[in-house]
Design an enzyme around this catalytic site. Structure first.
Site, PDB file in Angstrom:
ATOM      1  N   PHE A  39       0.851  -1.183   0.000  1.00  0.00           N
ATOM      2  CA  PHE A  39       0.000   0.000   0.000  1.00  0.00           C
ATOM      3  C   PHE A  39       0.892   1.240   0.000  1.00  0.00           C
ATOM      4  CE2 PHE A  39      -3.439   2.841   1.520  1.00  0.00           C
ATOM      5  CZ  PHE A  39      -4.451   2.414   0.682  1.00  0.00           C
ATOM      6  N   VAL A  70       1.811   3.621  -5.298  1.00  0.00           N
ATOM      7  CA  VAL A  70       0.919   3.143  -6.362  1.00  0.00           C
ATOM      8  C   VAL A  70      -0.332   2.493  -5.778  1.00  0.00           C
ATOM      9  CG1 VAL A  70       0.719   1.613  -8.361  1.00  0.00           C
ATOM     10  CG2 VAL A  70       2.857   2.838  -7.946  1.00  0.00           C
ATOM     11  N   ILE A 104       1.305   4.890 -19.906  1.00  0.00           N
ATOM     12  CA  ILE A 104       1.305   4.656 -21.361  1.00  0.00           C
ATOM     13  C   ILE A 104       1.072   3.173 -21.648  1.00  0.00           C
ATOM     14  CG2 ILE A 104       2.555   4.978 -23.522  1.00  0.00           C
ATOM     15  CD1 ILE A 104       4.417   6.879 -22.105  1.00  0.00           C
ATOM     16  N   GLY A 134       7.876  11.883  -5.116  1.00  0.00           N
ATOM     17  CA  GLY A 134       7.402  10.508  -5.196  1.00  0.00           C
ATOM     18  C   GLY A 134       7.645   9.837  -6.543  1.00  0.00           C
ATOM     19  N   GLU A 159      12.234   5.573  -7.234  1.00  0.00           N
ATOM     20  CA  GLU A 159      12.137   4.298  -6.537  1.00  0.00           C
ATOM     21  C   GLU A 159      12.752   4.472  -5.146  1.00  0.00           C
ATOM     22  OE1 GLU A 159      10.937   1.255  -7.701  1.00  0.00           O
ATOM     23  OE2 GLU A 159      10.252   2.264  -9.515  1.00  0.00           O
ATOM     24  N   ASP A 208      16.001   0.301 -13.672  1.00  0.00           N
ATOM     25  CA  ASP A 208      14.548   0.357 -13.842  1.00  0.00           C
ATOM     26  C   ASP A 208      14.186   0.363 -15.333  1.00  0.00           C
ATOM     27  OD1 ASP A 208      11.789   1.042 -12.548  1.00  0.00           O
ATOM     28  OD2 ASP A 208      12.079   2.567 -14.085  1.00  0.00           O
ATOM     29  N   LYS A 238      12.146  -2.652 -17.627  1.00  0.00           N
ATOM     30  CA  LYS A 238      11.023  -2.341 -18.504  1.00  0.00           C
ATOM     31  C   LYS A 238      11.334  -2.738 -19.950  1.00  0.00           C
ATOM     32  CE  LYS A 238       9.529   1.439 -15.521  1.00  0.00           C
ATOM     33  NZ  LYS A 238       9.719   2.870 -15.220  1.00  0.00           N
ATOM     34  N   GLY A 252       4.492   8.225 -10.627  1.00  0.00           N
ATOM     35  CA  GLY A 252       3.540   8.908  -9.751  1.00  0.00           C
ATOM     36  C   GLY A 252       2.400   7.975  -9.398  1.00  0.00           C
TER      37      GLY A 252
END
Lengths: 396, 396
Positions: A13, A16, A128, A179, A182, A193, A197, A295
């Site tokens: 929690f 995100v 996206i 925020g 990471e 990161d 991806k 975000g």
């Protein structure tokens, strides 16, 4: 439609997870509700009316729960949660790119074996929808390359340094406050990161899984004022670019590294925490997708899209992967680079195939030339420690 | 997967049809082959090895054919072909936005009735997969607006006029030479082509079908040097913008008209024949998609994507439309506009709610103020004939 309501058991929690909670609340979704959330610290005040637990078993034992949403930071723990869920016949939405990048082949197999879905569009570019677009829309045989700015935090830092003369440290701190970063910032600025991806994107773009350690990955943390001056003189900007491209021989190359981008490129104008992806094909030329890549709320709404896709029984089909001749990965290709170095010993690590430009003074030495991606990959661990900086420098 | 090969009966072999043929040939598709093409003039030399016919019955009588691809110019003829195909239990891929914009409700009904698919992503933005993204990815409740440059030809003309000082006529001729323009250029420059696409997009974005005659549509053909000077002074550019937005009261507004766009907007930089679409949501802020919106090969590969989607049994689900309270359309909203006019009689047609700025000289009269979309819609046929020009002029 006969789609049954989704009762969500959630892990994590943080930024995100909270974003998803807000989004679900705002739309008062009838399709999906969060029933229970597993968190590390159950005593923490969160100011929301949700049933929290710190025991994963509570989630898995709850027979109402028919979807697991995994939004935790720890990749190893996430892997075990996702695996357990899939093996229990539960579909999963995950945002953990590190975990996915390391375990995708097994997780694809588990989806098939247990006839469940694992969706993770939210993991690749925040808001996206790049994975679903690659999966659904772009024909593999026509696809040439995918290139993009996939990390909002490092891009934010580069923007602040270039446009507002922030120092590196101040820019990083600002990203963390907002925020975007990471919890471990080396994931962002070291290129990891973006790498994770890129690996996920490549599975859907070219049907090819390449494990993280095989790919040259180099971040922005050692960039200094001379490097910035060099870029400004050439009217370019550094962007941390993740790149996969199919060569004429059918093999694919991949890399994550800073790149000197000229003004006429789409990604030149991708600023701050935004992400931008350029998809290039044989016939449709270039497509550009642009949006918030980080975000809580943007990523939270991307997670919601994955959840809604589950509601409509959507699954990735891994069309490029299954039943096709595997695409081969190679790093046997020359890249034009800018290298700033400080001593001969460091310089000697790089085996240039050709050198076009050299400059040497007491406090600034650089060269421009071609070097193989294989060489860069071989020395990548060593060069990360040294007082040098390297960036791709395409001729145009 | 058990997906059966698609044997295509095609209607039309113009720019896009030829593009599709080239693309299919290049990838030597195993999933889809073109068996027969129905054209108006069977005697025309086309230099391709395809079985041509000028009799639609030849296509419909062929039992091998299991997919109809409709790529003709004539909207009325296209409607009859598509309707006949759906009624015969054949799925259809169509690129005819005019036909779709006029007949979508009936065609949606026919798809359901006969359990077949009608796909038309290629119709809306050439190579940008905007419909499928709206259908699949963006949650309706979070969607605020879709705004874009949907017509490559008029945008090409505006770019040439603004950036290279082309005259209007030369720019139009160049667009036609390059194959961007519709055979009837008034469809492009009058805003009609954008309107048809906007109607299709709105069905998938907000689940609401609004027929073409209800929407204020105004093109770029009466723009003159004074108008261009005005834009330059304000550091803005005219773009022909199609726009749908959900108001706070839950109703949607739609319009197609030139708009004075400031430099900080995404669509400001959409040049030449490109299309760009900005999708705005409550939580993910703005997304921008950009790509080639016209031309045989880009549109041909978009048609191929629709064909491949058929191969994988994909169908639009019209999620926002079916089983939801219908969204209402309204034109009861004020728009800030720039109006250049030449005489008091023309001026009197416009019932401004407020006026902020007026300028009057012998050869140039303009004003800036707020006017209702309903008023503009009411007088739209009249103002098209006159020596005046109107453009939306948002405060920022």
């Amino acid at each position: 439609m006969g789609n049954k309501q989704l009762t969500i058991g959630m892990f994590g929690f943080g930024n995100v997870g909270r974003g998803l909670y807000d989004v679900l609340n705002t739309i008062s979704s009838k399709e999906a509700i969060i029933k229970r959330v597993c968190v590390r610290d159950i005593t923490k005040q969160r100011g929301v009316k949700i049933d929290f637990t710190d025991n994963a078993d509570d989630i898995f034992a709850d027979k109402d729960i028919n979807l697991i949403v995994e939004l935790i930071d720890d990749a190893e723990a996430a892997y075990h949660i996702v695996k357990r869920a899939l093996q229990s016949g539960l579909s999963v939405v995950s945002g953990n790119k590190k975990m996915l990048a390391h375990h995708l082949p097994e997780l694809i197999e588990l989806q098939r074996e247990h006839n469940v879905a694992l969706l993770y569009d939210a993991s690749a570019c925040g808001s996206i929808p790049v994975i679903r677009n690659l999966e659904e829309y772009y024909d593999n045989d026509l696809l040439v390359s995918v290139k993009g700015i996939l990390n909002g935090s490092s891009n934010f830092i580069l923007s602040k340094i270039f446009n507002e003369n922030y120092s590196y440290d101040v820019a990083l701190r600002r990203a963390q406050e907002l925020g975007f970063a990471e919890s471990d910032p080396t994931l962002d600025i070291g290129g990891w990161d973006s790498l994770f991806k890129l690996i996920i994107i490549t599975v859907h773009a070219f049907g090819c899984y390449v494990s993280p350690e095989k790919i040259f990955t180099y971040g922005i943390s050692s960039m200094n004022d001379n490097d910035i001056r060099f870029a400004n003189e050439k009217e370019r900007r550094y962007k941390l670019v993740a790149h996969v491209e199919k060569l004429d021989n059918g093999k694919i190359i991949m890399s994550v590294m800073p790149q000197l981008i000229s003004r006429d490129k789409y990604i030149y104008s991708v600023e701050d925490e935004f992400n931008g992806v350029v998809i290039k094909g044989k016939f449709y030329d270039k497509q550009f997708m642009f949006g918030r890549g980080a975000g809580g709320h943007p990523t939270g709404s991307a997670v919601l899209s994955d959840i809604m896709a589950c509601f409509y029984n959507y699954r990735y089909e891994y069309k490029r992967m299954i039943g096709r001749t595997p695409v081969e990965y190679t790093d046997d290709v020359l890249v034009r680079v800018y290298l700033r170095y400080s001593n001969a010993e460091d310089r000697a690590l790089f085996e240039f195939a050709s050198i076009e430009e050299q400059y040497v003074s007491d406090d600034y030495k650089y060269l421009v030339g071609h070097i193989s991606l294989a060489n860069l990959h071989r020395i990548s661990a060593q060069i990360r420690e040294r007082d040098l900086f390297i960036a791709a420098y395409p001729t145009k």
